[in-house]
Write an enzyme that holds these catalytic residues in place. Structure first.
Site, short mmCIF file in Angstrom:
data_model
loop_
_atom_site.label_atom_id
_atom_site.label_comp_id
_atom_site.label_asym_id
_atom_site.label_seq_id
_atom_site.Cartn_x
_atom_site.Cartn_y
_atom_site.Cartn_z
N THR A 47 55.19 42.87 59.12
CA THR A 47 54.41 41.66 59.37
C THR A 47 54.98 40.85 60.51
O THR A 47 54.26 40.38 61.40
CB THR A 47 54.37 40.80 58.09
OG1 THR A 47 53.88 41.58 57.01
CG2 THR A 47 53.48 39.58 58.29
N THR A 48 56.30 40.68 60.52
CA THR A 48 56.97 39.87 61.55
C THR A 48 56.86 40.52 62.92
O THR A 48 56.97 39.84 63.94
CB THR A 48 58.44 39.65 61.16
OG1 THR A 48 58.48 39.15 59.81
CG2 THR A 48 59.12 38.66 62.07
N TYR A 110 42.73 42.52 52.68
CA TYR A 110 41.33 42.17 52.87
C TYR A 110 40.40 42.83 51.86
O TYR A 110 39.55 42.16 51.28
CB TYR A 110 40.84 42.49 54.30
CG TYR A 110 39.42 42.02 54.55
CD1 TYR A 110 39.15 40.68 54.73
CD2 TYR A 110 38.35 42.92 54.57
CE1 TYR A 110 37.85 40.23 54.93
CE2 TYR A 110 37.05 42.49 54.77
CZ TYR A 110 36.81 41.15 54.95
OH TYR A 110 35.53 40.71 55.13
N TYR A 136 55.49 47.14 49.36
CA TYR A 136 55.60 45.80 49.94
C TYR A 136 54.53 44.93 49.31
O TYR A 136 53.34 45.15 49.52
CB TYR A 136 55.44 45.89 51.46
CG TYR A 136 55.51 44.60 52.24
CD1 TYR A 136 55.95 43.41 51.68
CD2 TYR A 136 55.12 44.59 53.58
CE1 TYR A 136 56.00 42.24 52.42
CE2 TYR A 136 55.17 43.42 54.33
CZ TYR A 136 55.60 42.25 53.74
OH TYR A 136 55.65 41.08 54.48
N ARG A 141 49.68 36.91 51.89
CA ARG A 141 49.08 37.43 53.13
C ARG A 141 47.96 38.43 52.87
O ARG A 141 47.01 38.50 53.65
CB ARG A 141 50.14 38.11 54.01
CG ARG A 141 51.08 37.14 54.72
CD ARG A 141 51.98 37.89 55.68
NE ARG A 141 52.83 37.00 56.45
CZ ARG A 141 52.52 36.45 57.62
NH1 ARG A 141 51.33 36.69 58.15
NH2 ARG A 141 53.37 35.66 58.25
N LYS A 164 59.81 45.81 48.45
CA LYS A 164 60.05 44.53 49.10
C LYS A 164 59.16 43.51 48.40
O LYS A 164 57.93 43.56 48.51
CB LYS A 164 59.72 44.58 50.59
CG LYS A 164 59.83 43.21 51.27
CD LYS A 164 59.34 43.23 52.71
CE LYS A 164 59.39 41.83 53.32
NZ LYS A 164 58.85 41.80 54.72
N ILE A 206 64.80 41.94 53.16
CA ILE A 206 64.15 42.18 54.44
C ILE A 206 63.86 40.81 55.01
O ILE A 206 62.99 40.08 54.52
CB ILE A 206 62.90 43.06 54.29
CG1 ILE A 206 63.33 44.46 53.81
CG2 ILE A 206 62.14 43.15 55.62
CD1 ILE A 206 62.18 45.43 53.60
#
Length: 293
Positions: A47-48, A110, A136, A141, A164, A206
């Site tokens: 994501t980052t 989504y 994850y 998000r 994660k 993480i």
């Protein structure tokens, strides 16, 4: 019980950009700094890393470049999530082909699948490629939460080695320790609560913060791992404003701003993200100063 495959401070790397393109020179400098600081692993294209905004060719190039630069000095866990199971499989297959040590696979976003759909998605990915997979879970998000019971079901798969957990819910790590047999790597995805997560039995983080303050995050983890929670709390106190400051605007914009202040890269992000708002920059500057940067 066997030792964790993934543990310690694992940096969720930004993807530096310049004039609309991936800045490979800046990426190299950033990664070398992480390795020199003693991090235990890195995640390119999570994501980052703005994985949702980069082109597929850019995504693959960043993962390949990361593996090449790391050259076995730290573990590389390639971001490989998608709202499409077929696309996620392709990303995991590419990660294996270029030599990554594992893949970080986010819950599909989504389309909000059911728990049965989530389990089938991760099982299909893990069946398709012989590469260690970290689940994850980041419902803030993705719009979907991977339930504890689904994690326990997935943990029996030989290629699914951990999670994660970016929910910030510390009760989850205790539940998983009590209900999952054998080694399953419990990794926090939430810097502010990592110290508590570790105390509950987590083995690593993480981290977004370690992009900016890798030495501090490594010191915090190492102290906690040694049972020196007094020192770990001292580091947490120094870093807490930075943990929070890096999310005062859309991540990773504040992290890129902080790194630009340190001379490592530009502030540039890929639309639809926007650069850090001027109004929050002073707070980030103060947080960096508090962390000794």
């Amino acid at each position: 019980m066997t030792a964790p495959l993934f543990k310690g401070v694992i940096t969720a790397l930004i993807t530096p950009l310049r004039d609309g393109k991936v800045d490979e020179a800046a990426f190299t400098r950033l990664l070398e700094r992480q390795i020199a600081a003693g991090v235990h692993g890195v995640v390119p294209m999570g994501t980052t890393g703005e994985s949702a905004s980069l082109h597929p060719e850019e995504h693959q190039r960043v993962v390949e470049l990361c593996v090449q630069i790391a050259a076995g000095r730290v573990r590389v866990i390639a971001g490989a999530g998608s709202s499409s199971t077929d696309k996620a499989i392709d990303l995991v297959r590419h990660a294996k082909t270029v030599g990554a040590d594992g893949a970080l696979v986010v819950t599909p976003y989504y389309n909000r699948p059911s728990q049965a759909g989530l389990a089938a998605h991760f099982e299909a990915v893990a069946d398709a490629v012989q590469l260690p997979v970290l689940l994850y879970n980041v419902p803030g998000r993705t719009g979907v939460d991977l339930a504890n019971e689904t994690v326990a079901r997935l943990a029996v798969h030989p290629n699914i080695v951990g999670i994660k957990d970016a929910t910030g819910d510390l009760s989850r790590v205790s539940w998983m320790r009590a209900n999952i047999d054998g080694q399953f790597d419990l990794i926090s995805g939430d810097d502010p609560s990592y110290l508590g997560y570790h105390a509950h039995g987590g083995v690593g983080v993480i981290s977004v913060t370690s992009n900016v303050a890798p030495e501090g995050m490594v010191a915090l983890h190492n102290a906690a791992a040694a049972g020196d929670y007094a020192s770990a709390r001292d580091w947490q106190d120094r870093l807490i404003d930075l943990h929070k400051g890096l999310f005062l605007d859309n991540s990773p914009s504040p992290t890129k701003y902080a790194l630009s202040r340190l001379g490592f890269c530009t502030e540039e992000v890929r639309l639809p993200l926007a650069p850090t708002a001027e109004a929050v920059k002073p707070a980030i500057d103060r947080a960096m100063a508090a962390a000794g940067l």
